[in-house]
Motif scaffolding. Structure first.
Motif, PDB file in Angstrom:
ATOM      1  N   LEU A  63       0.896  -1.157   0.000  1.00 50.96           N
ATOM      2  CA  LEU A  63       0.000   0.000   0.000  1.00 50.96           C
ATOM      3  C   LEU A  63       0.931   1.203   0.000  1.00 50.96           C
ATOM      4  O   LEU A  63       1.601   1.476   0.996  1.00 50.96           O
ATOM      5  N   ILE A  64       1.004   1.888  -1.118  1.00 48.51           N
ATOM      6  CA  ILE A  64       1.996   2.941  -1.320  1.00 48.51           C
ATOM      7  C   ILE A  64       1.330   4.294  -1.136  1.00 48.51           C
ATOM      8  O   ILE A  64       0.504   4.699  -1.957  1.00 48.51           O
ATOM      9  N   TRP A  65       1.697   4.982  -0.066  1.00 52.91           N
ATOM     10  CA  TRP A  65       1.128   6.284   0.248  1.00 52.91           C
ATOM     11  C   TRP A  65       2.043   7.370  -0.294  1.00 52.91           C
ATOM     12  O   TRP A  65       3.203   7.471   0.097  1.00 52.91           O
ATOM     13  N   ASP A  66       1.510   8.187  -1.176  1.00 48.02           N
ATOM     14  CA  ASP A  66       2.215   9.323  -1.765  1.00 48.02           C
ATOM     15  C   ASP A  66       1.758  10.553  -0.988  1.00 48.02           C
ATOM     16  O   ASP A  66       0.630  11.019  -1.150  1.00 48.02           O
ATOM     17  N   LEU A  67       2.626  11.045  -0.119  1.00 48.06           N
ATOM     18  CA  LEU A  67       2.257  12.158   0.757  1.00 48.06           C
ATOM     19  C   LEU A  67       2.705  13.492   0.165  1.00 48.06           C
ATOM     20  O   LEU A  67       3.800  13.592  -0.388  1.00 48.06           O
ATOM     21  N   ALA A  68       1.855  14.505   0.299  1.00 45.59           N
ATOM     22  CA  ALA A  68       2.154  15.831  -0.233  1.00 45.59           C
ATOM     23  C   ALA A  68       3.489  16.329   0.300  1.00 45.59           C
ATOM     24  O   ALA A  68       3.822  16.136   1.471  1.00 45.59           O
ATOM     25  N   GLY A  69       4.261  16.971  -0.551  1.00 42.99           N
ATOM     26  CA  GLY A  69       5.592  17.441  -0.187  1.00 42.99           C
ATOM     27  C   GLY A  69       5.580  18.628   0.753  1.00 42.99           C
ATOM     28  O   GLY A  69       4.639  19.410   0.779  1.00 42.99           O
ATOM     29  N   GLY A  70       6.666  18.725   1.519  1.00 39.10           N
ATOM     30  CA  GLY A  70       6.880  19.889   2.366  1.00 39.10           C
ATOM     31  C   GLY A  70       6.011  19.974   3.600  1.00 39.10           C
ATOM     32  O   GLY A  70       5.929  21.027   4.219  1.00 39.10           O
ATOM     33  N   ARG A  71       5.393  18.890   3.999  1.00 40.23           N
ATOM     34  CA  ARG A  71       4.498  18.931   5.159  1.00 40.23           C
ATOM     35  C   ARG A  71       5.138  18.263   6.358  1.00 40.23           C
ATOM     36  O   ARG A  71       6.011  17.412   6.226  1.00 40.23           O
ATOM     37  N   ASP A  72       4.650  18.641   7.529  1.00 36.78           N
ATOM     38  CA  ASP A  72       5.066  18.005   8.782  1.00 36.78           C
ATOM     39  C   ASP A  72       4.006  16.957   9.110  1.00 36.78           C
ATOM     40  O   ASP A  72       2.857  17.279   9.340  1.00 36.78           O
ATOM     41  N   PHE A  73       4.419  15.694   9.104  1.00 43.51           N
ATOM     42  CA  PHE A  73       3.476  14.609   9.335  1.00 43.51           C
ATOM     43  C   PHE A  73       3.551  14.076  10.766  1.00 43.51           C
ATOM     44  O   PHE A  73       2.902  13.087  11.084  1.00 43.51           O
ATOM     45  N   SER A  74       4.309  14.742  11.626  1.00 44.53           N
ATOM     46  CA  SER A  74       4.514  14.227  12.980  1.00 44.53           C
ATOM     47  C   SER A  74       3.232  14.236  13.815  1.00 44.53           C
ATOM     48  O   SER A  74       3.084  13.417  14.713  1.00 44.53           O
ATOM     49  N   GLN A  75       2.293  15.118  13.525  1.00 43.02           N
ATOM     50  CA  GLN A  75       1.059  15.191  14.301  1.00 43.02           C
ATOM     51  C   GLN A  75      -0.154  14.664  13.538  1.00 43.02           C
ATOM     52  O   GLN A  75      -1.271  14.772  14.003  1.00 43.02           O
ATOM     53  N   SER A  76       0.070  14.118  12.353  1.00 43.48           N
ATOM     54  CA  SER A  76      -1.062  13.606  11.575  1.00 43.48           C
ATOM     55  C   SER A  76      -1.087  12.089  11.666  1.00 43.48           C
ATOM     56  O   SER A  76      -0.142  11.463  12.116  1.00 43.48           O
ATOM     57  N   GLN A 101      16.601  14.081   6.950  1.00 38.60           N
ATOM     58  CA  GLN A 101      16.690  13.878   8.398  1.00 38.60           C
ATOM     59  C   GLN A 101      15.346  14.145   9.079  1.00 38.60           C
ATOM     60  O   GLN A 101      14.927  13.406   9.952  1.00 38.60           O
ATOM     61  N   ARG A 102      14.663  15.198   8.655  1.00 39.21           N
ATOM     62  CA  ARG A 102      13.365  15.549   9.249  1.00 39.21           C
ATOM     63  C   ARG A 102      12.343  14.437   9.024  1.00 39.21           C
ATOM     64  O   ARG A 102      11.659  14.009   9.950  1.00 39.21           O
ATOM     65  N   TYR A 103      12.258  13.947   7.797  1.00 42.36           N
ATOM     66  CA  TYR A 103      11.296  12.882   7.510  1.00 42.36           C
ATOM     67  C   TYR A 103      11.697  11.568   8.166  1.00 42.36           C
ATOM     68  O   TYR A 103      10.839  10.825   8.635  1.00 42.36           O
ATOM     69  N   ALA A 104      12.975  11.271   8.217  1.00 41.39           N
ATOM     70  CA  ALA A 104      13.431  10.046   8.890  1.00 41.39           C
ATOM     71  C   ALA A 104      13.035  10.077  10.360  1.00 41.39           C
ATOM     72  O   ALA A 104      12.587   9.071  10.923  1.00 41.39           O
ATOM     73  N   THR A 105      13.178  11.225  11.002  1.00 41.83           N
ATOM     74  CA  THR A 105      12.788  11.370  12.410  1.00 41.83           C
ATOM     75  C   THR A 105      11.293  11.163  12.572  1.00 41.83           C
ATOM     76  O   THR A 105      10.843  10.463  13.481  1.00 41.83           O
ATOM     77  N   GLN A 106      10.484  11.742  11.690  1.00 44.43           N
ATOM     78  CA  GLN A 106       9.033  11.581  11.773  1.00 44.43           C
ATOM     79  C   GLN A 106       8.643  10.117  11.606  1.00 44.43           C
ATOM     80  O   GLN A 106       7.804   9.602  12.345  1.00 44.43           O
ATOM     81  N   VAL A 107       9.255   9.432  10.641  1.00 47.90           N
ATOM     82  CA  VAL A 107       8.960   8.018  10.401  1.00 47.90           C
ATOM     83  C   VAL A 107       9.330   7.193  11.630  1.00 47.90           C
ATOM     84  O   VAL A 107       8.547   6.374  12.112  1.00 47.90           O
ATOM     85  N   ARG A 108      10.511   7.413  12.159  1.00 43.95           N
ATOM     86  CA  ARG A 108      10.989   6.602  13.290  1.00 43.95           C
ATOM     87  C   ARG A 108      10.251   6.931  14.589  1.00 43.95           C
ATOM     88  O   ARG A 108      10.182   6.085  15.478  1.00 43.95           O
ATOM     89  N   ASN A 109       9.700   8.123  14.702  1.00 48.32           N
ATOM     90  CA  ASN A 109       8.875   8.437  15.872  1.00 48.32           C
ATOM     91  C   ASN A 109       7.575   7.639  15.851  1.00 48.32           C
ATOM     92  O   ASN A 109       7.046   7.277  16.896  1.00 48.32           O
TER      93      ASN A 109
END
Length: 175
Positions: A63-76, A101-109
């Motif tokens: 299931l491949i999720w294509d997420l809009a660019g430039g967003r902070d996904f940490s709270q979604s 680095q920012r996205y890797a942190t969000q994913v790993r959180n």
């Protein structure tokens, strides 16, 4: 004589994350539909695609999720349930590298065990490349993820990137 297949079937959610216009949608379209479109399509929110991948001892329904660019996904909730991610930068825009680095942190959180692969996209645009290997490889080491140079336009390394992630999703970690 009938034989019982020992293939395992998995369903795994993966996300593509990166800044605007790095080629996330084009990478997915190349992998899922085997095509490339020159027209830029902005992703609003999320688009979900599906692709069945056959591996030697298993089948993985991605299931491949294509997420809009430039967003902070940490709270979604967009990252909830993900097993892995492809983080994408654009080799022609050096400023897109900082997002790894920012996205890797969000994913790993969301999932500390998530598998991450870094993609440096648009490798076909050699005359306008602004990101040298000397900048890419240290970031890949920092994130602790493999790095592949991809081109959604030519298809170079696209299949390999998704297949590498699929294999990592179903391979048990070493003891």
């Amino acid at each position: 004589m009938l034989t019982v297949s020992e293939d395992r079937i998995y369903q795994k959610k993966i996300c593509l994350l990166g800044e605007f216009a790095v080629g996330k949608t084009s990478l997915i379209r190349r992998f899922v539909e085997k095509r490339f479109d020159e027209k830029y399509l902005t992703t609003v929110g999320v688009m979900v695609s599906r692709k069945k991948v056959s591996l030697p001892a298993s089948t993985v329904h991605l299931l491949i999720w294509d997420l809009a660019g430039g967003r902070d996904f940490s709270q979604s909730g967009y990252l909830t349930g993900l097993a892995g991610a492809l983080l994408v930068c654009d080799l022609t825009r050096v400023e897109t590298l900082a997002a790894y680095q920012r996205y890797a942190t969000q994913v790993r959180n969301v999932n500390p065990n998530a598998h991450i692969i870094l993609l440096a996209n648009k490798s076909d645009l050699t005359s306008t490349r602004s990101l040298p290997d000397e900048q890419l490889f240290p970031v890949a080491q920092e994130v602790g993820a493999p790095l592949l140079m991809t081109s959604a336009k030519t298809g170079d390394q696209v299949e390999q990137a998704f297949m590498m992630l699929a294999e990592r999703l179903v391979t048990p970690p070493p003891l």
